[in-house]
Write an enzyme that holds these catalytic residues in place. Structure first.
Site, PDB file in Angstrom:
ATOM      1  N   LYS A   1       3.113   5.979  -3.469  1.00 44.85           N
ATOM      2  CA  LYS A   1       3.961   6.432  -3.289  1.00 44.85           C
ATOM      3  C   LYS A   1       4.107   6.478  -4.871  1.00 44.85           C
ATOM      4  CE  LYS A   1       5.541   8.328   0.632  1.00 44.85           C
ATOM      5  NZ  LYS A   1       5.768   9.498   0.574  1.00 44.85           N
TER       6      LYS A   1
ATOM      7  N   SER B   1       0.566  -1.092   0.296  1.00 39.49           N
ATOM      8  CA  SER B   1       0.057   0.098   0.244  1.00 39.49           C
ATOM      9  C   SER B   1       0.816   0.819   0.015  1.00 39.49           C
ATOM     10  CB  SER B   1      -1.108  -0.055   0.787  1.00 39.49           C
ATOM     11  OG  SER B   1      -0.555  -0.144   2.708  1.00 39.49           O
ATOM     12  N   TYR B   2       1.695   1.271   1.214  1.00 36.02           N
ATOM     13  CA  TYR B   2       2.963   2.557   0.723  1.00 36.02           C
ATOM     14  C   TYR B   2       3.424   2.701  -0.366  1.00 36.02           C
ATOM     15  CZ  TYR B   2       7.308   5.175   2.205  1.00 36.02           C
ATOM     16  OH  TYR B   2       8.129   6.029   2.176  1.00 36.02           O
ATOM     17  N   ALA B   3       4.135   1.027  -0.894  1.00 32.76           N
ATOM     18  CA  ALA B   3       4.741   1.355  -2.469  1.00 32.76           C
ATOM     19  C   ALA B   3       3.747   2.053  -3.691  1.00 32.76           C
ATOM     20  CB  ALA B   3       5.194   0.376  -3.175  1.00 32.76           C
TER      21      ALA B   3
END
Length: 256
Positions: free
Chosen positions: A163, A158-160
């Site tokens: 970003k 989810s972070y990737a």
């Protein structure tokens, strides 16, 4: 180097005091005489940053609690910034929240939303609402992405995703806003934070193994490495740099 920024105004998300990239960014801009708007969710971190930055560097700091994933709150920050300072020169989108270490197949929608709203949506809202003021000042945007997206780090889906969305949106903004004199760039940092320092103490062997994979032999400094680069990207000397993704990982983030 004097970048001739005294009296200009920067909004820095996640810019409160607390051992992360945000306060390093705030310090680097304050040292250039830039008045600041620091935003975040933790009121104490924001008020501590305001007190210290004003006392040490003689700049004016507006500390505002804000959930960047809520457009109305972001619009209020922008409105108050213009009301207080009369201008916006730089927007630094640093804040991000996510469920780290959770495999993709185990992610919940709530965890995915957390990353996308706190990162991608927040960056979109700040850029959208600051655009009219940035157009007036021919300002700059610096957004933050991550090696998690560039290199597919496990446990960071989810972070990737958030970003990488930020990277794509920043490149589009660089294209659309270039005629307005606004340059937009991305930094992908590898930084020593308080959380990382604690991890180093708890797992020294793992830390040493990690350091071996960084040619520079260290993690970046939030102010001296990342903050100073963000200042440069907002300077007149960097106005022709736009749409670029700068990987600041001490030589460990090599890519085409």
């Amino acid at each position: 180097m004097d970048y001739n920024m005294k009296g200009k105004v920067a909004i820095i998300t996640g810019g409160g005091k607390g051992g992360g990239i945000g306060y390093g960014l705030s310090t680097a801009f304050a040292k250039e005489g830039v008045n600041l708007v620091v935003t975040g969710r933790n009121v104490k971190k924001l008020t501590d940053a305001k007190e210290e930055l004003e006392r040490l560097y003689g700049v004016q700091v507006l500390a505002m609690q804000c959930d960047g994933g809520v457009e109305e709150q972001v619009a209020h920050v922008v409105e108050e910034t213009v009301k207080t300072f009369g201008r916006i020169d730089f927007v630094i989108n640093n804040a991000q929240n996510s469920a780290s270490g959770v495999p993709l197949a185990e992610h919940t929608k709530e965890q995915f939303d957390q990353a996308v709203y706190s990162g991608l949506y927040a960056t979109f809202f700040y850029m959208k609402h600051c655009y009219p003021e940035l157009k007036k000042t021919k300002g700059s945007v610096v957004n933050f992405a991550s090696g998690a997206g560039l290199f597919g780090k496990p446990g960071q889906s989810s972070y990737a995703a958030a970003k990488e969305g930020i990277r794509g949106m920043t490149r589009v903004a660089a294209t659309e806003w270039g005629p307005d004199g606004i340059n937009c760039n991305i930094i992908c940092p590898l930084v020593m934070t308080d959380a990382l320092a604690k991890w180093k103490e708890e797992y020294p062997a793992v830390y040493e193994q990690t350091i071996k994979g960084i040619p520079a032999g260290r993690f970046g400094d939030p102010e001296l490495d990342i903050g100073r680069t963000a200042v440069f990207l907002c300077s007149e000397g960097a106005k022709y740099i736009s749409g670029e993704c700068i990987t600041m990982q001490g030589g460990s983030g090599l890519r085409p």
